[in-house]
Design an enzyme around this catalytic site. Structure first.
Site, PDB file in Angstrom:
ATOM      1  N   ARG A  76      43.107  32.761  48.505  1.00 12.93           N
ATOM      2  CA  ARG A  76      42.009  31.920  48.001  1.00 12.93           C
ATOM      3  C   ARG A  76      42.422  30.445  48.049  1.00 12.93           C
ATOM      4  O   ARG A  76      41.981  29.638  47.243  1.00 12.93           O
ATOM      5  CB  ARG A  76      41.632  32.351  46.581  1.00 12.93           C
ATOM      6  CG  ARG A  76      41.030  33.747  46.509  1.00 12.93           C
ATOM      7  CD  ARG A  76      40.348  34.004  45.205  1.00 12.93           C
ATOM      8  NE  ARG A  76      39.882  35.373  45.060  1.00 12.93           N
ATOM      9  CZ  ARG A  76      38.708  35.827  45.499  1.00 12.93           C
ATOM     10  NH1 ARG A  76      37.885  35.008  46.115  1.00 12.93           N
ATOM     11  NH2 ARG A  76      38.372  37.080  45.315  1.00 12.93           N
ATOM     12  N   THR A 129      31.285  39.543  52.076  1.00  9.42           N
ATOM     13  CA  THR A 129      31.589  39.743  50.656  1.00  9.42           C
ATOM     14  C   THR A 129      31.023  41.083  50.226  1.00  9.42           C
ATOM     15  O   THR A 129      29.902  41.428  50.623  1.00  9.42           O
ATOM     16  CB  THR A 129      31.028  38.650  49.724  1.00  9.42           C
ATOM     17  OG1 THR A 129      31.069  39.135  48.373  1.00  9.42           O
ATOM     18  CG2 THR A 129      29.593  38.262  50.028  1.00  9.42           C
TER      19      THR A 129
HETATM   20  O1  F6P Z   1      35.072  39.154  46.591  1.00 11.23           O
HETATM   21  C1  F6P Z   1      34.287  38.992  45.445  1.00 11.23           C
HETATM   22  C2  F6P Z   1      34.943  39.680  44.315  1.00 11.23           C
HETATM   23  O2  F6P Z   1      35.037  41.005  44.700  1.00 11.23           O
HETATM   24  C3  F6P Z   1      34.225  39.531  42.981  1.00 11.23           C
HETATM   25  O3  F6P Z   1      33.272  40.494  42.716  1.00 11.23           O
HETATM   26  C4  F6P Z   1      35.366  39.595  42.020  1.00 11.23           C
HETATM   27  O4  F6P Z   1      35.086  38.891  40.831  1.00 11.23           O
HETATM   28  C5  F6P Z   1      36.468  38.951  42.751  1.00 11.23           C
HETATM   29  O5  F6P Z   1      36.239  39.175  44.106  1.00 11.23           O
HETATM   30  C6  F6P Z   1      37.841  39.429  42.356  1.00 11.23           C
HETATM   31  O6  F6P Z   1      38.775  38.764  43.111  1.00 11.23           O
HETATM   32  P1  F6P Z   1      40.347  38.847  43.014  1.00 11.23           P
HETATM   33  O7  F6P Z   1      40.757  39.628  44.211  1.00 11.23           O
HETATM   34  O8  F6P Z   1      40.790  37.446  43.086  1.00 11.23           O
HETATM   35  O9  F6P Z   1      40.703  39.556  41.753  1.00 11.23           O
END
Ligand code: F6P
Length: 353
Positions: A76, A129
């Site tokens: 990210r 997504t």
């Molecule tokens: O990709 C979107 C998502 O799946 C959201 O629904 C969720 O809040 C987030 O990613 C979780 O991301 P991470 O992998 O950073 O925990």
């Protein structure tokens, strides 16, 4: 034949079933149809900033169509939150001789792509997504797989809920939008579906459960999206289960997860019915994509390469009706596609069971 290019490719943000299918389609189309070279940047924008790149060859993509995750890795990382980030991106792309960069990602990754394209960087977006909350495209790949995983899980929760006469709360992903919750809830026939778009009143939720109980229905399944919130006047009652101490990523997104546990506890307190929670979490993003997502991802990959060769820079491939088209990146990035509440009212609400 159009002149061969050097294409860059990256996958950013949360991973998503179908990413490898896009990469495979890009490499096969770019090499096979245009004689291009495809350079993969590792771990999203971080790989561009750090110039961590290598060629993706045909043998490398031969067996990845059904594979979950992304062979390129992801992160990210936000170049606009890094010292000199945009300049480092430019230098890295120039050093690798990249003619155009294909960025596969959600709102955040495509938001970076949009800003870079406004600064003159040749970039094309591919929307992904599991949350399905990106505008400009009818659907994103990964969503179908996540819905299927959630539906399978809820089907299983139903039998154990019935055996124990329990309330089962199933928390699914969906930071801003209740698409997964609504589709999985419809597909598995649940008692209630709580989504971020419609703040809920926990007393009303409990009343409905009591009513079911009075009708002799002693087990209930509730699906709640991780981003769902109690109605504003009840916010004060909500403990800090949603924010994980307020942790945020480089794009400012709060880390969610926990509304289901809070809700199950409230239900037990207010109704006296035994309640349990299952937080599906990242299991919804893992593993092999459904056939639908493999096909959509493949179509996006082919279209992305063709679009780049047609000069469609600063755009994003998208599904609109039966066709794959391109739309300006600004139509996808930064514009959330919230759950259509008329769809919820027409298809989900009347059959809550
Ligand atoms: O990709 C979107 C998502 O799946 C959201 O629904 C969720 O809040 C987030 O990613 C979780 O991301 P991470 O992998 O950073 O925990």
């Amino acid at each position: 034949m159009a002149p061969a290019m050097r294409l860059g490719i990256l996958t950013g943000g949360g991973d998503c079933p179908g990413l490898n299918a896009v990469i495979r389609a890009v490499v096969m189309t770019a090499r096979g149809d245009y004689g291009d070279t495809v350079i993969g940047f590792q771990d999203g924008w971080r790989g561009v900033l750090e110039r961590n790149a290598q060629e993706i060859t045909l043998p490398a993509v031969r067996n990845i169509l059904a594979q979950g995750g992304t062979i390129l890795g992801t992160s990210r990382t936000n170049p606009f939150a890094e010292e000199g980030g945009p300049d480092r991106v430019r230098r890295s792309l120039a050093a690798e001789g990249i003619d155009a960069l294909i960025a596969i990602g959600g709102d955040d990754t495509l938001g970076v792509a949009l800003k870079l394209s406004e600064m003159g960087v040749a970039v094309l977006g591919v929307p992904k997504t599991i949350d399905n909350d990106l505008s400009g495209t009818d659907v994103t790949f990964g969503f179908h797989t996540a819905v299927q995983i959630a539906t399978d899980a809820i089907d299983r929760l139903k039998t154990t809920a019935e055996s124990h006469h329990r309330v089962m709360v199933c928390e699914v992903m969906g930071r801003h939008a209740g698409w997964i919750a609504t589709y999985a809830g419809i597909a598995s026939g649940v008692a209630d579906i709580l989504v971020p778009e419609a703040p809920f009143d926990v007393d009303e939720v409990c009343e409905r459960l009591k009513q079911r109980h009075d009708e002799g229905l002693y087990s209930s399944i509730l699906v709640v999206a991780e981003g769902a919130l109690p109605a504003a006047d009840r916010k004060a009652e909500r403990p800090e289960v949603l924010a994980h101490g307020g942790a945020r990523d480089a794009f400012g997104n709060l880390r969610l997860g926990g509304i289901g546990s809070w809700l199950a506890e409230e239900i037990e307190k207010k109704t006296g019915f035994e309640a349990r929670v299952t937080i599906l979490g990242h299991v919804q993003r893992g593993g092999t994509p459904t056939a639908f997502d493999r096909v959509l991802a493949t179509r996006f990959g082919i279209a992305a390469v063709n679009a780049v060769h047609d000069g469609a820079i600063g755009r994003m491939v998208a599904l609109q009706g039966p066709k794959i088209v391109t739309v300006p990146l600004a139509e996808g990035a930064g514009k959330k596609k919230y759950l259509d509440m008329s769809f919820y009212d027409e298809v989900a609400r009347p059959l809550l069971d």
